[in-house]
Structure formats: structure tokens, C-alpha cells
Design a protein around this motif. Structure first.
Motif, PDB file in Angstrom:
ATOM      1  N   ASP A  52       0.843  -1.182   0.000  1.00 52.08           N
ATOM      2  CA  ASP A  52       0.000   0.000   0.000  1.00 52.08           C
ATOM      3  C   ASP A  52       0.891   1.249   0.000  1.00 52.08           C
ATOM      4  O   ASP A  52       2.099   1.161   0.183  1.00 52.08           O
ATOM      5  CB  ASP A  52      -0.983  -0.004   1.174  1.00 52.08           C
ATOM      6  N   TRP A  53       0.245   2.376  -0.240  1.00 47.53           N
ATOM      7  CA  TRP A  53       1.014   3.612  -0.413  1.00 47.53           C
ATOM      8  C   TRP A  53       1.813   3.974   0.833  1.00 47.53           C
ATOM      9  O   TRP A  53       2.845   4.625   0.750  1.00 47.53           O
ATOM     10  CB  TRP A  53       0.100   4.761  -0.837  1.00 47.53           C
ATOM     11  N   ASN A  54       1.374   3.539   2.009  1.00 49.04           N
ATOM     12  CA  ASN A  54       2.106   3.835   3.243  1.00 49.04           C
ATOM     13  C   ASN A  54       3.537   3.316   3.189  1.00 49.04           C
ATOM     14  O   ASN A  54       4.433   3.904   3.785  1.00 49.04           O
ATOM     15  CB  ASN A  54       1.383   3.241   4.460  1.00 49.04           C
ATOM     16  N   ARG A  55       3.750   2.222   2.480  1.00 49.58           N
ATOM     17  CA  ARG A  55       5.112   1.691   2.360  1.00 49.58           C
ATOM     18  C   ARG A  55       5.968   2.597   1.485  1.00 49.58           C
ATOM     19  O   ARG A  55       7.168   2.712   1.701  1.00 49.58           O
ATOM     20  CB  ARG A  55       5.085   0.269   1.816  1.00 49.58           C
TER      21      ARG A  55
ATOM     22  N   ARG B 295       1.403  11.031  -2.104  1.00 55.24           N
ATOM     23  CA  ARG B 295       0.902  10.739  -3.451  1.00 55.24           C
ATOM     24  C   ARG B 295       0.309  11.984  -4.127  1.00 55.24           C
ATOM     25  O   ARG B 295       0.550  12.222  -5.306  1.00 55.24           O
ATOM     26  CB  ARG B 295      -0.142   9.623  -3.378  1.00 55.24           C
TER      27      ARG B 295
ATOM     28  N   ASP C  20      -0.536   5.288 -10.719  1.00 54.97           N
ATOM     29  CA  ASP C  20      -1.094   3.942 -10.504  1.00 54.97           C
ATOM     30  C   ASP C  20      -0.299   2.889 -11.257  1.00 54.97           C
ATOM     31  O   ASP C  20       0.022   1.834 -10.710  1.00 54.97           O
ATOM     32  CB  ASP C  20      -2.560   3.877 -10.962  1.00 54.97           C
TER      33      ASP C  20
ATOM     34  N   SER D  69       1.954  -0.051  -9.514  1.00 58.51           N
ATOM     35  CA  SER D  69       1.644  -1.481  -9.726  1.00 58.51           C
ATOM     36  C   SER D  69       2.903  -2.277 -10.073  1.00 58.51           C
ATOM     37  O   SER D  69       2.943  -3.482  -9.848  1.00 58.51           O
ATOM     38  CB  SER D  69       0.595  -1.647 -10.815  1.00 58.51           C
TER      39      SER D  69
ATOM     40  N   HIS E 170       5.093  -4.013  -6.842  1.00 56.90           N
ATOM     41  CA  HIS E 170       4.655  -5.194  -6.066  1.00 56.90           C
ATOM     42  C   HIS E 170       5.563  -6.365  -6.302  1.00 56.90           C
ATOM     43  O   HIS E 170       6.055  -6.663  -7.283  1.00 56.90           O
ATOM     44  CB  HIS E 170       3.216  -5.580  -6.412  1.00 56.90           C
TER      45      HIS E 170
END
Length: 66
Positions: free
Chosen positions: A2-5, A36, A59, A63, A66
Motif C-alpha cells: 500500500d502507499w504507506n510503504r 501521493r 497507478d 503497480s 509489487h
């Protein structure tokens, strides 16, 4: 992931962001600081992206992390 990482690992991520969007300056990256919305705004300013285009580009890049 997630964006927190991204936010939490911003020092590491800055290099990846710079590789993808070379027009962003070190000052831009300092201001973005993993946020972001700030990244999308910087892409709009530096690349002339529309808001939707900036969001989609982020986005797509996200992606690949990951």
C-alpha cells in the motif's frame, strides 16, 4: 503493497521515482516526501499532465513495485 510503504521508504523510493520521471527535481522530491497527492501535482506541473493522467501514471508505476 500500500502507499504507506512508499511513504515509509521514501528515501529508497526517490531513486525509482527519479528513474521514471526524470524531469522531477531534487527539490520536487523533497516536497513530495512520499505524499501521493504531491507527486501527482508535481507531475502535472513538470509534464503538463491532466489530473487524471497523473493519477493513472502513478497507478501504473505503483503497480510495478509489487
Amino acid at each position: 503493497m500500500d502507499w504507506n510503504r512508499v511513504e515509509g521508504n521514501w528515501k529508497e523510493m526517490k531513486g525509482k521515482v527519479k528513474e521514471k520521471w526524470g524531469k522531477l527535481t531534487d527539490d520536487d522530491l523533497t516536497v513530495i516526501n512520499g505524499n501521493r497527492d504531491q507527486l501527482e501535482g508535481a507531475l502535472q506541473r513538470r509534464y503538463g499532465y491532466a489530473k487524471d493522467q497523473a493519477r493513472q501514471d502513478v497507478d501504473t508505476w505503483f503497480s510495478t513495485l509489487h
